[in-house]
Design an enzyme around this catalytic site. Structure first.
Site, PDB file in Angstrom:
ATOM      1  N   LYS A 189       0.833  -1.208   0.000  1.00 30.45           N
ATOM      2  CA  LYS A 189       0.000   0.000   0.000  1.00 30.45           C
ATOM      3  C   LYS A 189       0.864   1.253   0.000  1.00 30.45           C
ATOM      4  CE  LYS A 189      -2.109  -1.153   3.867  1.00 30.45           C
ATOM      5  NZ  LYS A 189      -1.601  -2.493   4.224  1.00 30.45           N
ATOM      6  N   ARG A 199      -9.710   0.776   8.020  1.00 30.38           N
ATOM      7  CA  ARG A 199      -9.331  -0.584   8.401  1.00 30.38           C
ATOM      8  C   ARG A 199     -10.446  -1.296   9.154  1.00 30.38           C
ATOM      9  NH1 ARG A 199      -3.416   0.526   8.174  1.00 30.38           N
ATOM     10  NH2 ARG A 199      -2.303  -1.437   8.271  1.00 30.38           N
ATOM     11  N   ARG A 244      -0.764  -9.244  13.084  1.00 23.95           N
ATOM     12  CA  ARG A 244      -1.276  -8.179  12.194  1.00 23.95           C
ATOM     13  C   ARG A 244      -2.091  -8.784  11.055  1.00 23.95           C
ATOM     14  NH1 ARG A 244       4.145  -5.223  10.702  1.00 23.95           N
ATOM     15  NH2 ARG A 244       2.829  -3.915   9.389  1.00 23.95           N
ATOM     16  N   ARG A 257      11.790  -5.726   5.583  1.00 29.16           N
ATOM     17  CA  ARG A 257      11.729  -4.282   5.901  1.00 29.16           C
ATOM     18  C   ARG A 257      12.178  -4.045   7.349  1.00 29.16           C
ATOM     19  NH1 ARG A 257       6.168  -1.036   5.179  1.00 29.16           N
ATOM     20  NH2 ARG A 257       5.558  -2.320   6.948  1.00 29.16           N
ATOM     21  N   ARG A 266      11.269  -0.696  12.654  1.00 32.62           N
ATOM     22  CA  ARG A 266       9.890  -0.792  13.161  1.00 32.62           C
ATOM     23  C   ARG A 266       9.714  -2.067  13.976  1.00 32.62           C
ATOM     24  NH1 ARG A 266       5.515   0.477   8.457  1.00 32.62           N
ATOM     25  NH2 ARG A 266       4.286  -0.850   9.843  1.00 32.62           N
TER      26      ARG A 266
HETATM   27  P1  B4P Z   1       4.265  -1.796   2.114  1.00 36.93           P
HETATM   28  O1  B4P Z   1       3.556  -2.928   1.526  1.00 36.93           O
HETATM   29  O2  B4P Z   1       4.398  -0.588   1.320  1.00 36.93           O
HETATM   30  O3  B4P Z   1       3.620  -1.602   3.534  1.00 36.93           O
HETATM   31  P2  B4P Z   1       2.094  -1.352   3.833  1.00 36.93           P
HETATM   32  O4  B4P Z   1       1.163  -2.255   3.055  1.00 36.93           O
HETATM   33  O5  B4P Z   1       1.884   0.113   3.668  1.00 36.93           O
HETATM   34  O6  B4P Z   1       2.062  -1.856   5.287  1.00 36.93           O
HETATM   35  P3  B4P Z   1       1.567  -1.726   6.734  1.00 36.93           P
HETATM   36  O7  B4P Z   1       0.214  -2.340   6.826  1.00 36.93           O
HETATM   37  O8  B4P Z   1       2.682  -2.309   7.485  1.00 36.93           O
HETATM   38  O9  B4P Z   1       1.550  -0.281   7.249  1.00 36.93           O
HETATM   39  P4  B4P Z   1       0.722   0.782   8.007  1.00 36.93           P
HETATM   40  O10 B4P Z   1       1.718   1.827   8.168  1.00 36.93           O
HETATM   41  O11 B4P Z   1      -0.526   1.104   7.248  1.00 36.93           O
HETATM   42  O12 B4P Z   1       5.704  -2.280   2.409  1.00 36.93           O
HETATM   43  C1  B4P Z   1       6.044  -3.555   2.905  1.00 36.93           C
HETATM   44  C2  B4P Z   1       7.387  -3.986   2.368  1.00 36.93           C
HETATM   45  O13 B4P Z   1       7.191  -4.689   1.151  1.00 36.93           O
HETATM   46  C3  B4P Z   1       8.349  -2.854   2.053  1.00 36.93           C
HETATM   47  O14 B4P Z   1       9.612  -3.209   2.484  1.00 36.93           O
HETATM   48  C4  B4P Z   1       8.300  -2.745   0.532  1.00 36.93           C
HETATM   49  O15 B4P Z   1       9.510  -2.295  -0.018  1.00 36.93           O
HETATM   50  C5  B4P Z   1       8.042  -4.188   0.140  1.00 36.93           C
HETATM   51  N1  B4P Z   1       7.328  -4.311  -1.128  1.00 36.93           N
HETATM   52  C6  B4P Z   1       6.292  -3.542  -1.552  1.00 36.93           C
HETATM   53  N2  B4P Z   1       5.880  -3.963  -2.769  1.00 36.93           N
HETATM   54  C7  B4P Z   1       6.671  -5.030  -3.103  1.00 36.93           C
HETATM   55  C8  B4P Z   1       6.739  -5.910  -4.237  1.00 36.93           C
HETATM   56  N3  B4P Z   1       5.926  -5.779  -5.274  1.00 36.93           N
HETATM   57  N4  B4P Z   1       7.649  -6.908  -4.220  1.00 36.93           N
HETATM   58  C9  B4P Z   1       8.488  -7.060  -3.181  1.00 36.93           C
HETATM   59  N5  B4P Z   1       8.491  -6.257  -2.080  1.00 36.93           N
HETATM   60  C10 B4P Z   1       7.582  -5.254  -2.043  1.00 36.93           C
HETATM   61  O16 B4P Z   1       0.218   0.200   9.430  1.00 36.93           O
HETATM   62  C11 B4P Z   1       1.040  -0.011  10.544  1.00 36.93           C
HETATM   63  C12 B4P Z   1       0.220  -0.117  11.837  1.00 36.93           C
HETATM   64  O17 B4P Z   1      -0.389   1.159  12.140  1.00 36.93           O
HETATM   65  C13 B4P Z   1      -0.975  -1.089  11.850  1.00 36.93           C
HETATM   66  O18 B4P Z   1      -0.583  -2.412  12.159  1.00 36.93           O
HETATM   67  C14 B4P Z   1      -1.866  -0.465  12.961  1.00 36.93           C
HETATM   68  O19 B4P Z   1      -1.394  -0.801  14.253  1.00 36.93           O
HETATM   69  C15 B4P Z   1      -1.671   1.020  12.770  1.00 36.93           C
HETATM   70  N6  B4P Z   1      -2.702   1.631  11.907  1.00 36.93           N
HETATM   71  C16 B4P Z   1      -2.463   2.230  10.717  1.00 36.93           C
HETATM   72  N7  B4P Z   1      -3.610   2.669  10.181  1.00 36.93           N
HETATM   73  C17 B4P Z   1      -4.606   2.327  11.039  1.00 36.93           C
HETATM   74  C18 B4P Z   1      -6.036   2.485  11.012  1.00 36.93           C
HETATM   75  N8  B4P Z   1      -6.653   3.064   9.985  1.00 36.93           N
HETATM   76  N9  B4P Z   1      -6.759   2.009  12.064  1.00 36.93           N
HETATM   77  C19 B4P Z   1      -6.148   1.432  13.111  1.00 36.93           C
HETATM   78  N10 B4P Z   1      -4.815   1.244  13.197  1.00 36.93           N
HETATM   79  C20 B4P Z   1      -4.035   1.679  12.152  1.00 36.93           C
END
Ligand code: B4P
Length: 194
Positions: A14, A89, A146, A128, A134
């Site tokens: 995302k 979410r 998660r 990551r 993190r």
């Molecule tokens: P991303 O894939 O970019 O991470 P994300 O989906 O944004 O993840 P996440 O769910 O952890 O984050 P958030 O901050 O929203 O990256 C993951 C890795 O994969 C990276 O290293 C990237 O380089 C790699 N990657 C990406 N695409 C790739 C591909 N095609 N091939 C290979 N590698 C690839 O949430 C974090 C926490 O915040 C949650 O657990 C929760 O506690 C809280 N939170 C956030 N929003 C919330 C909400 N709305 N309500 C309640 N809690 C919330």
């Protein structure tokens, strides 16, 4: 306005794809994860509360994230549109978003759901975790929590957006560029019909 909900389990890409979409369509990027991490870094009371949940892989309470998004939407008045990254979410967050957008007479255009298998998610997040520092990316059991929180509380939103005819599933495996191209193929026709 072009309002995209970028959806998927933790590690689905995302945040990665939101950066591309923000550039491509000149949208305002709203990542609740990034906002919460900024609060943690600043040591605010909200950040201290959020950290207790995030470090365990739990969701932060709805009221907190809805409040943050409300302020950001107000600050983003006049934008061409928004990328919602990691929000909503829960069903409560999704209906709050509908109400907030209704106030400015613009709906969610589409919900794009990145689909990635669990093994790949765990591998991406652990890798990551080696560089991000993190806490929620460094421990396999927290990552698994998660993912199970995603299935229990967040995945029901697929049905929520299907009922509004706004759900689009996308294969989230492959190169980052290939996935970006898949997203663009889905977004461009939506954009033309605005
Ligand atoms: P991303 O894939 O970019 O991470 P994300 O989906 O944004 O993840 P996440 O769910 O952890 O984050 P958030 O901050 O929203 O990256 C993951 C890795 O994969 C990276 O290293 C990237 O380089 C790699 N990657 C990406 N695409 C790739 C591909 N095609 N091939 C290979 N590698 C690839 O949430 C974090 C926490 O915040 C949650 O657990 C929760 O506690 C809280 N939170 C956030 N929003 C919330 C909400 N709305 N309500 C309640 N809690 C919330």
């Amino acid at each position: 306005m072009l309002n995209i909900v970028l959806f998927g389990p933790p590690g689905a890409g995302k945040g990665t794809q939101a950066e591309y979409l923000t550039r491509e369509y000149q949208l305002v990027h709203l990542s609740t994860g990034d906002m919460l991490r900024s609060e943690i870094a600043a040591g605010t009371p909200l950040g201290i509360q959020a950290r207790q949940k995030m470090d365990k892989g739990e969701l932060v309470p709805d009221e907190i994230v809805i409040d943050i998004i409300e302020h950001k939407l107000e600050a983003g008045r006049g934008a061409k549109g928004f990328i919602f990254d990691g929000f909503p979410r829960t069903v409560k967050q999704a209906s709050a978003l509908d109400e907030l957008l209704e106030r400015v007479s613009t709906p969610v255009t589409a919900m794009l759901s990145l689909e990635v298998d669990n093994k790949e998610l765990i591998m991406r997040l652990l890798s990551r975790g080696k560089v991000s520092g993190r806490a929620d990316d460094q421990d396999k059991s927290i990552i698994e929590n998660r993912i199970s929180v995603y299935h229990e509380k967040t995945a029901p939103l697929i049905e929520y957006y299907k009922q509004q005819n706004k759900y689009f599933g996308i294969d989230g495996q492959g190169s980052i560029d290939d996935i970006a191209a898949r997203l663009k193929t889905l977004i461009d026709p939506q954009r033309q019909s605005l």
